[in-house]
Scaffold this active site. Structure first.
Site, PDB file in Angstrom:
ATOM      1  N   ASP A  47       0.845  -1.196   0.000  1.00  0.00           N
ATOM      2  CA  ASP A  47       0.000   0.000   0.000  1.00  0.00           C
ATOM      3  C   ASP A  47       0.883   1.249   0.000  1.00  0.00           C
ATOM      4  O   ASP A  47       2.103   1.158   0.064  1.00  0.00           O
ATOM      5  CB  ASP A  47      -0.959  -0.005   1.190  1.00  0.00           C
ATOM      6  CG  ASP A  47      -0.246   0.032   2.532  1.00  0.00           C
ATOM      7  OD1 ASP A  47       0.925  -0.369   2.604  1.00  0.00           O
ATOM      8  OD2 ASP A  47      -0.862   0.457   3.524  1.00  0.00           O
ATOM      9  N   GLU A 116       0.237  -1.270   5.678  1.00  0.00           N
ATOM     10  CA  GLU A 116       1.350  -0.652   6.399  1.00  0.00           C
ATOM     11  C   GLU A 116       1.187   0.857   6.535  1.00  0.00           C
ATOM     12  O   GLU A 116       1.346   1.409   7.604  1.00  0.00           O
ATOM     13  CB  GLU A 116       2.680  -0.974   5.687  1.00  0.00           C
ATOM     14  CG  GLU A 116       3.893  -0.645   6.507  1.00  0.00           C
ATOM     15  CD  GLU A 116       4.570   0.670   6.132  1.00  0.00           C
ATOM     16  OE1 GLU A 116       5.568   1.009   6.784  1.00  0.00           O
ATOM     17  OE2 GLU A 116       4.104   1.358   5.203  1.00  0.00           O
TER      18      GLU A 116
END
Length: 196
Positions: A47, A116
């Site tokens: 991400d 994350e």
């Protein structure tokens, strides 16, 4: 996640996805098979942070333009180059060397965290819940001119300090205040010399 999984399937690299089908939290390649496995974990995030003000970008953040040998776009360096490198590693290199000393099974496991940048670290948390902490971990993290495989150099933990309670208007202050213990702990931590 779809692009990564499609490429891994084309290369016949076995992998699993943690989390819900519509909201994956991690892609895991070569997970440990048992508690005796000694794992070197390679980790990178899939991400990315938000784009912010698109007018502040010199290149389209979603364009993946290549200029002078450099690709520009949101999240290209953090950490998609490491994801690409780790996928290539999984394709080309056997991740399970022969049995080592004491018949421990050594393996390289790769985790791509899809949660994350949210600050939740959901992917790596799911991995640790399922498989425990690895013996070693390296994060494929971008430097200015190269991918840096290493650790950020900190360990997150939670400390709970307990103490007696007192009313803010009370004239007597208990000796066992949690805030007093916290102040002492911070002073002692501050006095520790940083390693070279």
């Amino acid at each position: 996640v779809g692009v990564i999984r499609a490429q891994l399937r084309r290369w016949r690299v076995p992998h699993a996805v943690a989390g819900a089908a519509g909201k994956p939290r991690a892609i895991v390649i070569n997970p440990p098979k048992g508690p005796g496995d000694e794992v070197l974990l390679l980790n990178a995030c899939v991400d990315t942070a938000t784009v912010g003000d698109r007018t502040a970008w010199r290149h389209d953040p979603f364009g993946a333009e290549v200029v002078g040998g450099w690709m520009f776009g949101r999240g290209v360096a953090d950490s998609k180059a490491a994801v690409a490198n780790f996928c290539e590693l999984a394709r080309q290199v056997p991740l399970n060397p022969p049995r080592g000393a004491a018949h421990r099974r050594r393996r390289v496991t790769i985790v791509f965290d899809c949660d994350e940048h949210s600050g939740r670290f959901g992917g790596i948390r799911d991995y640790v819940r399922a498989h425990g902490f690895p013996a070693h971990c390296a994060i494929g993290y971008p430097g200015r001119d190269e991918i840096v495989a290493g650790s950020r150099g900190y360990w997150r933990t939670v400390l709970t300090l307990r103490g007696a309670m007192a009313h803010s208007g009370s004239e007597s202050v208990p000796a066992e205040l949690a805030t007093r213990k916290l102040a002492m702990l911070l002073q002692r931590l501050d006095a520790i010399a940083a390693p070279p």
